[in-house]
Design a protein around this motif. Structure first.
Motif, PDB file in Angstrom:
ATOM      1  N   SER A  41     -64.443 -18.727  -3.814  1.00  0.00           N
ATOM      2  CA  SER A  41     -65.943 -19.661  -2.867  1.00  0.00           C
ATOM      3  C   SER A  41     -65.252 -20.647  -2.426  1.00  0.00           C
ATOM      4  CB  SER A  41     -67.147 -19.575  -4.200  1.00  0.00           C
ATOM      5  OG  SER A  41     -67.671 -20.573  -3.103  1.00  0.00           O
ATOM      6  N   PRO A  42     -65.804 -20.325  -0.821  1.00  0.00           N
ATOM      7  CA  PRO A  42     -65.360 -21.439  -0.095  1.00  0.00           C
ATOM      8  C   PRO A  42     -65.975 -23.022  -1.013  1.00  0.00           C
ATOM      9  CG  PRO A  42     -65.810 -19.431   0.705  1.00  0.00           C
ATOM     10  CD  PRO A  42     -65.697 -19.623  -0.254  1.00  0.00           C
ATOM     11  N   GLU A  43     -67.832 -22.908  -0.748  1.00  0.00           N
ATOM     12  CA  GLU A  43     -68.318 -24.046  -1.041  1.00  0.00           C
ATOM     13  C   GLU A  43     -68.369 -24.919  -2.368  1.00  0.00           C
ATOM     14  OE1 GLU A  43     -71.090 -20.734   1.386  1.00  0.00           O
ATOM     15  OE2 GLU A  43     -69.313 -20.952  -0.645  1.00  0.00           O
ATOM     16  N   ALA A  44     -67.265 -24.264  -3.616  1.00  0.00           N
ATOM     17  CA  ALA A  44     -66.545 -25.102  -4.369  1.00  0.00           C
ATOM     18  C   ALA A  44     -65.032 -25.571  -4.611  1.00  0.00           C
ATOM     19  CB  ALA A  44     -66.457 -23.312  -5.951  1.00  0.00           C
ATOM     20  N   LEU A  45     -64.641 -24.298  -3.497  1.00  0.00           N
ATOM     21  CA  LEU A  45     -63.509 -25.298  -2.746  1.00  0.00           C
ATOM     22  C   LEU A  45     -63.642 -26.694  -1.790  1.00  0.00           C
ATOM     23  CD1 LEU A  45     -60.107 -24.911  -3.046  1.00  0.00           C
ATOM     24  CD2 LEU A  45     -60.684 -23.498  -0.929  1.00  0.00           C
ATOM     25  N   ILE A  46     -64.505 -26.359  -1.298  1.00  0.00           N
ATOM     26  CA  ILE A  46     -64.958 -27.848  -0.494  1.00  0.00           C
ATOM     27  C   ILE A  46     -65.258 -29.001  -2.210  1.00  0.00           C
ATOM     28  CG2 ILE A  46     -66.532 -29.199   1.065  1.00  0.00           C
ATOM     29  CD1 ILE A  46     -66.888 -26.227   2.229  1.00  0.00           C
ATOM     30  N   ASP A  47     -66.575 -28.083  -2.717  1.00  0.00           N
ATOM     31  CA  ASP A  47     -66.957 -29.280  -3.871  1.00  0.00           C
ATOM     32  C   ASP A  47     -65.654 -29.944  -4.886  1.00  0.00           C
ATOM     33  OD1 ASP A  47     -69.194 -29.657  -2.795  1.00  0.00           O
ATOM     34  OD2 ASP A  47     -69.964 -27.845  -4.566  1.00  0.00           O
ATOM     35  N   THR A  48     -64.732 -29.296  -5.066  1.00  0.00           N
ATOM     36  CA  THR A  48     -64.149 -29.670  -5.746  1.00  0.00           C
ATOM     37  C   THR A  48     -62.182 -30.238  -5.923  1.00  0.00           C
ATOM     38  OG1 THR A  48     -63.379 -26.909  -6.291  1.00  0.00           O
ATOM     39  CG2 THR A  48     -64.518 -27.672  -8.369  1.00  0.00           C
ATOM     40  N   ASN A  49     -62.009 -29.298  -4.724  1.00  0.00           N
ATOM     41  CA  ASN A  49     -60.469 -30.205  -4.144  1.00  0.00           C
ATOM     42  C   ASN A  49     -60.670 -29.991  -2.651  1.00  0.00           C
ATOM     43  OD1 ASN A  49     -58.195 -29.608  -4.244  1.00  0.00           O
ATOM     44  ND2 ASN A  49     -57.504 -27.694  -4.442  1.00  0.00           N
ATOM     45  N   PRO A  50     -61.211 -30.979  -2.256  1.00  0.00           N
ATOM     46  CA  PRO A  50     -61.385 -31.356  -0.465  1.00  0.00           C
ATOM     47  C   PRO A  50     -59.837 -31.517   0.010  1.00  0.00           C
ATOM     48  CG  PRO A  50     -62.200 -33.323  -2.506  1.00  0.00           C
ATOM     49  CD  PRO A  50     -62.321 -31.907  -2.254  1.00  0.00           C
ATOM     50  N   ALA A  51     -58.800 -32.065  -1.121  1.00  0.00           N
ATOM     51  CA  ALA A  51     -57.598 -32.456  -0.636  1.00  0.00           C
ATOM     52  C   ALA A  51     -56.666 -30.889  -0.139  1.00  0.00           C
ATOM     53  CB  ALA A  51     -56.362 -32.997  -1.316  1.00  0.00           C
ATOM     54  N   PHE A  52     -56.957 -30.085  -1.013  1.00  0.00           N
ATOM     55  CA  PHE A  52     -56.621 -28.453  -0.193  1.00  0.00           C
ATOM     56  C   PHE A  52     -57.098 -28.628   0.933  1.00  0.00           C
ATOM     57  CE2 PHE A  52     -57.545 -24.256   0.877  1.00  0.00           C
ATOM     58  CZ  PHE A  52     -56.673 -23.441  -0.048  1.00  0.00           C
ATOM     59  N   PHE A  53     -57.310 -28.421   2.286  1.00  0.00           N
ATOM     60  CA  PHE A  53     -57.926 -28.496   3.566  1.00  0.00           C
ATOM     61  C   PHE A  53     -56.429 -29.202   4.436  1.00  0.00           C
ATOM     62  CE2 PHE A  53     -61.703 -27.910   1.615  1.00  0.00           C
ATOM     63  CZ  PHE A  53     -61.742 -26.258   2.260  1.00  0.00           C
TER      64      PHE A  53
END
Length: 523
Positions: free
Chosen positions: A103-115
């Protein structure tokens, strides 16, 4: 690049090899691969983008068959990100493609450095809370962000980035850089070598209009206290003076001179827009400054010194009626001046880089040359944080849009798209999803929309009841035609940002499918 040259032939004619190279180096992240996201990415994949990463945690459902061409019946119950990625890869096998089933929302919340690994993030169909978080993350890592949304018969596209500089803006209409009212010595000398009163009819009718205007305006200035024609009456008289020099009615060069006569009255120096850029606070250069601002600092030094208040000459001349030898001589004179200006700017660039402790050869000659060629057309775009736009919009603009018949529906959709997000956060579903709750949802959506207007400072303002009912009628539907249109706009803006060519959208783009309108809101 032999294979891509033939593969991307038509687009190379638009943004050139430099632009195509930028695309092929770019890494794109797409959040949500429904119809809007898939259509956006499809255009970029066909254009030869370097790599794509698709983020979506959902499975393909039967409903996706009706609005997403990047899935098929065999895809049902499979990972949507995986299926879309596979179909996109088929369109262009030279594009590197991967997917993340999350889920993009989960990724934004848990792993911001991914971007931080991406050149550009395209966020589609995200709710307001996630967009605000993502915007801050992208700002932190200096990653470009495009927000795209389609909803029923409306949609929006919004760019968010701290600063975006454009050297090659490719304006639709821009006057040739001929310096007719401020000729440098070599041009003046060449003009003086040609006799406008020659009795040879062939030479007379093939004297280039650049020479005609340089000589005649000097003649005018001598008779008018050194001043060029400025008033309407003086410009008319100047045209008559040009016409009086004709010895036959078929002299196209004099007709060209009369059509271009307004150019001698143009102000010398730099435009207000360029003046603002060269006096920007970013021109105070240090070791962390971007190359663009190093070039602008060099441009400023050139304007104040060698340029005598003018930017570097572009060096090209338009087609015109002329003897071949005259035209070639003019080309050489303009190109020689442009080359000299480039060398001067290059020395300023090297000097600035040395002063701030960087390698003087950091900025390539081709980059400096391209900058000089486009120096008059530079553009710097700065974007507000989306949160700032939401919390403190430009009140005068909002009020103007609300009372303007041409813009009232566009700003209504803007407010209602935000209201839909709040409704969805509160009730965990889109308004109008169930027929039996349509009236109640319309009332709830209206209350939320009025609250947003009050938060924006527009107390007492209201939206059309029909528009609110229409938003509920959509029930969160993503129509393929609207998604394709919004995807086209989003991909177009992505190409502008990546290639640093053309001027990107500087406001919030709203599509109004009811009235078939596309409008920009500056909030």
């Amino acid at each position: 690049m032999a294979e891509p040259k033939s593969k991307y032939d038509r687009q190379l004619r638009i943004w050139g090899e430099q632009g195509q190279e930028a695309l092929e180096k770019a890494s794109i992240c797409l959040l949500n691969c429904g119809p809007t996201g898939s259509e956006t990415l499809k255009n970029l994949v066909l254009g030869g983008i370097g790599s794509i990463t698709v983020i979506d945690g959902s499975k393909v459902e039967e409903g996706d068959m009706g609005n997403n061409f990047m899935v098929d019946l065999q895809s049902i119950a499979q990972s949507k990100a995986k299926c879309v990625c596979a179909f996109l890869q088929e369109l262009n096998d030279s594009v590197r493609a991967k997917f993340v089933e999350e889920s993009p929302e989960a990724l934004i919340d848990t792993n911001p450095a991914f971007f931080q690994q991406f050149t550009l993030v395209i966020a589609t169909q995200l709710l307001e809370n996630s967009i605000l978080k993502l915007d801050k993350i992208c700002r932190q890592y200096n990653i470009m962000l495009i927000v795209a949304r389609s909803y029923g018969l409306t949609g929006l596209v919004r760019i968010s980035i701290k600063e975006h500089d454009v050297v090659d803006t490719k304006p639709d209409h821009f006057l040739d850089d001929l310096r007719l009212n401020n000729p440098w010595p070599e041009l003046k000398q060449f003009a003086e070598s040609i006799d406008l009163y020659t009795t040879d009819p062939v030479v007379h009718k093939h004297t280039p209009y650049v020479v005609i205007l340089v000589k005649i305006v000097e003649e005018w200035a001598s008779a008018h206290g050194g001043k060029f024609p400025s008033t309407r009456e003086e410009k008319r008289e100047f045209k008559e003076l040009l016409k009086s020099k004709m010895i036959s009615l078929d002299e196209d060069n004099y007709k060209e001179a009369m059509e271009a006569s307004f150019k001698v009255s143009l102000p010398c120096g730099i435009s207000p827009q360029l003046h603002q850029i060269v006096n920007d606070s970013s021109v105070e250069i240090d070791s962390s400054s971007y190359n663009f601002w190093v070039l602008v600092a060099a441009l400023k030094e050139f304007i104040e010194n060698e340029g005598g208040g003018e930017p570097p000459l572009e060096g090209s001349i338009p087609d015109m009626t002329s003897l071949t030898e005259y035209y070639i001589s003019l080309q050489k004179i303009y190109q020689s001046k442009a080359d000299a200006d480039f060398l001067a700017i290059e020395q300023h660039v090297k000097g600035i880089l040395k002063r701030i402790g960087r390698d003087p050869d950091t900025i390539l000659k081709t980059t400096i040359k391209n900058f000089c060629k486009n120096a008059r057309k530079l553009m710097v775009c700065r974007y507000r944080l989306i949160e700032d736009e939401f919390n403190s919009p430009i009140l005068t603009e909002v009020q103007k849009y609300l009372t303007d018949e041409d813009y009232s529906v566009a700003v209504g959709f803007y407010v209602l798209l935000r209201a839909v997000d709040r409704f969805t956060s509160n009730y965990n579903r889109f308004p109008g999803l169930f027929d039996g709750e349509m009236d109640e949802d319309t009332s709830r959506l209206k209350t939320i929309a009025v609250g947003i207007l009050n938060d924006m400072g527009c107390n007492g303002s209201s939206l059309s009841e029909d528009l609110i009912s229409e938003m509920c009628r959509y029930g969160g539907a993503e129509l393929h035609t609207v998604a394709a249109y919004i995807g086209g706009i989003a991909s177009q803006e992505a190409i502008k940002l990546i290639t640093k060519q053309f001027i990107p959208l500087t406001g919030t783009f709203i599509f109004n499918g009811i009235d078939h309108k596309s409008q920009l809101l500056f909030l």
